[in-house]
Design a protein around this motif. Structure first.
Motif, PDB file in Angstrom:
ATOM      1  N   PHE A  30      11.075 -12.245   1.719  1.00 15.27           N
ATOM      2  CA  PHE A  30      10.064 -11.203   1.872  1.00 15.27           C
ATOM      3  C   PHE A  30       8.673 -11.631   1.389  1.00 15.27           C
ATOM      4  N   ASP A  31       8.548 -12.782   0.758  1.00 16.37           N
ATOM      5  CA  ASP A  31       7.304 -13.288   0.180  1.00 16.37           C
ATOM      6  C   ASP A  31       6.094 -12.944   1.064  1.00 16.37           C
ATOM      7  N   PRO A  32       5.048 -12.260   0.506  1.00 23.67           N
ATOM      8  CA  PRO A  32       4.704 -12.084  -0.904  1.00 23.67           C
ATOM      9  C   PRO A  32       5.311 -10.850  -1.562  1.00 23.67           C
ATOM     10  N   GLY A  54       2.365  -9.493 -14.187  1.00 29.98           N
ATOM     11  CA  GLY A  54       2.566 -10.567 -13.232  1.00 29.98           C
ATOM     12  C   GLY A  54       2.682 -10.197 -11.765  1.00 29.98           C
ATOM     13  N   PHE A  55       2.434  -8.923 -11.406  1.00 30.30           N
ATOM     14  CA  PHE A  55       2.551  -8.518 -10.007  1.00 30.30           C
ATOM     15  C   PHE A  55       1.712  -7.272  -9.762  1.00 30.30           C
ATOM     16  N   GLN A  56       1.768  -6.767  -8.533  1.00 34.33           N
ATOM     17  CA  GLN A  56       1.051  -5.565  -8.125  1.00 34.33           C
ATOM     18  C   GLN A  56       2.067  -4.557  -7.581  1.00 34.33           C
ATOM     19  N   THR A  57       1.730  -3.287  -7.637  1.00 36.26           N
ATOM     20  CA  THR A  57       2.572  -2.268  -6.997  1.00 36.26           C
ATOM     21  C   THR A  57       1.750  -1.497  -5.976  1.00 36.26           C
ATOM     22  N   THR A 116       9.255   8.811  -3.816  1.00 36.19           N
ATOM     23  CA  THR A 116       8.276   7.732  -3.663  1.00 36.19           C
ATOM     24  C   THR A 116       8.902   6.466  -3.095  1.00 36.19           C
ATOM     25  N   LEU A 117       8.049   5.654  -2.502  1.00 36.07           N
ATOM     26  CA  LEU A 117       8.391   4.298  -2.076  1.00 36.07           C
ATOM     27  C   LEU A 117       7.511   3.352  -2.890  1.00 36.07           C
ATOM     28  N   GLN A 118       8.120   2.512  -3.720  1.00 33.64           N
ATOM     29  CA  GLN A 118       7.301   1.588  -4.513  1.00 33.64           C
ATOM     30  C   GLN A 118       7.598   0.144  -4.122  1.00 33.64           C
ATOM     31  N   LEU A 119       6.541  -0.519  -3.672  1.00 31.41           N
ATOM     32  CA  LEU A 119       6.597  -1.924  -3.280  1.00 31.41           C
ATOM     33  C   LEU A 119       6.052  -2.778  -4.416  1.00 31.41           C
ATOM     34  N   TRP A 120       6.770  -3.855  -4.763  1.00 31.67           N
ATOM     35  CA  TRP A 120       6.266  -4.836  -5.732  1.00 31.67           C
ATOM     36  C   TRP A 120       5.717  -6.016  -4.934  1.00 31.67           C
ATOM     37  N   LEU A 121       4.449  -6.293  -5.161  1.00 27.59           N
ATOM     38  CA  LEU A 121       3.704  -7.333  -4.453  1.00 27.59           C
ATOM     39  C   LEU A 121       3.379  -8.442  -5.444  1.00 27.59           C
ATOM     40  N   ASN A 122       3.825  -9.645  -5.158  1.00 33.95           N
ATOM     41  CA  ASN A 122       3.659 -10.744  -6.108  1.00 33.95           C
ATOM     42  C   ASN A 122       2.190 -11.105  -6.306  1.00 33.95           C
ATOM     43  N   LEU A 123       1.902 -11.714  -7.442  1.00 37.80           N
ATOM     44  CA  LEU A 123       0.620 -12.353  -7.710  1.00 37.80           C
ATOM     45  C   LEU A 123       0.850 -13.851  -7.806  1.00 37.80           C
ATOM     46  N   PRO A 124      -0.030 -14.674  -7.219  1.00 35.75           N
ATOM     47  CA  PRO A 124       0.103 -16.117  -7.427  1.00 35.75           C
ATOM     48  C   PRO A 124      -0.133 -16.465  -8.896  1.00 35.75           C
ATOM     49  N   GLY A 146       1.794  -9.305   4.719  1.00 35.35           N
ATOM     50  CA  GLY A 146       1.031 -10.043   3.720  1.00 35.35           C
ATOM     51  C   GLY A 146       1.210 -11.540   3.859  1.00 35.35           C
ATOM     52  N   THR A 147       0.256 -12.286   3.302  1.00 30.60           N
ATOM     53  CA  THR A 147       0.292 -13.742   3.339  1.00 30.60           C
ATOM     54  C   THR A 147       1.271 -14.278   2.298  1.00 30.60           C
ATOM     55  N   PRO A 148       2.275 -15.070   2.692  1.00 35.46           N
ATOM     56  CA  PRO A 148       3.210 -15.620   1.709  1.00 35.46           C
ATOM     57  C   PRO A 148       2.495 -16.466   0.644  1.00 35.46           C
ATOM     58  N   ILE A 149       2.985 -16.369  -0.592  1.00 32.10           N
ATOM     59  CA  ILE A 149       2.396 -17.106  -1.712  1.00 32.10           C
ATOM     60  C   ILE A 149       3.083 -18.457  -1.909  1.00 32.10           C
TER      61      ILE A 149
END
Length: 288
Positions: free
Chosen positions: A40-42, A63-66, A115-123, A250-253
């Motif tokens: 699923f990256d990012p 270390g990430f975004q929601t 709710t729907l909560q997505l965790w979005l990675n940070l490089p 999203g752009t893969p990290i």
């Protein structure tokens, strides 16, 4: 020679399975299960929750975004920097946890928040950034209407408009509503990894016309290593009235990560350091 536009297909699909959990939480399902983050990256995971006040009281992140979409009920956001707000159905909250977030996400009064909560990675080079929050109210997200439907853009440049959500890594988030029999072509950067989640109705997705109904999830093919300025097309056809889908991309990290508890870091040692820092009070006072 004209650019050949990538036609997206559905790569994999499934339906969310739900489980009842202990009060004040009510029900939970994994839209994107955490053990498949590399696919699923990012994106790291996505959870669907029904809960009442007291479920997600004061807690830390690093270390990430929601990206949190409110389906129903009211959601109160409280953070330890003095932020407090109430989000209603159709609203979205973006958080960059960065180096040290401490907040609470609560149902309001006697509401059941859904709710729907997505965790979005940070490089790696952005994991120590400053903690920030951004609320995107439904009416502030631009909507493009067309015959038989509409697309509301929360993030990214979609359908000629730009969404207000500003994440630290490039993503798009759109809410697409279609009447029965309507076909819509959704355009995304060809290099974006993407998935769809059906909120209501019955829809066919992609060149391979995979059918998904409410609670259906589909990951999409993309051009890994392509040109981020090139467009791809996802064909969506509605087979019922009031079909509605969220499309995330999203752009893969392309970094190894360790998702553990409330933290997403690159190594287990960094996870242990996050727990040490929290115990030492480096995340600041509780969010109350």
């Amino acid at each position: 020679m004209a650019e050949q536009i990538l036609q997206r297909n559905v790569k994999d699909h499934w339906y969310v399975k739900y489980e009842q959990v202990g009060f004040p939480s009510i029900q939970k399902g994994w839209i994107l299960p955490v053990d498949r983050w590399a696919d699923f990256d990012p994106f790291v995971l996505m959870a669907e929750d029904w809960f009442k006040r007291g479920t997600f009281s004061d807690h830390p992140h690093r270390g990430f975004q929601t990206v949190t979409y409110v389906v129903d009920g009211r959601l109160e956001h409280i953070d330890n920097a003095g932020g407090r707000d109430i989000l209603e159905p159709g609203d979205v909250q973006y958080m960059n946890a960065g180096w040290a977030a401490r907040h609470a996400e609560e149902g309001v009064d006697n509401d059941i928040a859904h709710t729907l909560q997505l965790w979005l990675n940070l490089p790696k080079h952005l994991k120590n950034t400053e903690t920030t929050y951004q609320n995107i109210y439904s009416e502030d997200a631009p909507t493009v209407n067309f015959e038989g439907g509409s697309v509301k853009v929360f993030s990214g440049d979609i359908a000629g408009v730009k969404g207000p959500l500003n994440s630290l890594v490039p993503i798009t988030l759109s809410e697409i509503s279609l009447d029965n029999g309507v076909t819509y072509v959704h355009k995304l950067p060809e290099t974006h990894n993407a998935f769809v989640y059906v909120l209501s109705g019955d829809m066919d997705f992609g060149g391979n016309q995979v059918n998904l109904k409410k609670h259906g999830v589909g990951t999409l093919t993309f051009n890994d290593g392509g040109n981020e300025n090139n467009t791809s097309e996802l064909v969506i056809k509605s087979n019922s009235r009031r079909s509605k889908v969220l499309v995330y991309s999203g752009t893969p990290i392309k970094e190894e990560i360790v998702p553990y508890g409330p933290f997403v870091m690159n190594t287990m040692e960094e996870i242990k350091q996050a727990y040490r820092d929290f115990r030492l009070g480096k995340f600041g006072p509780p969010a109350v």
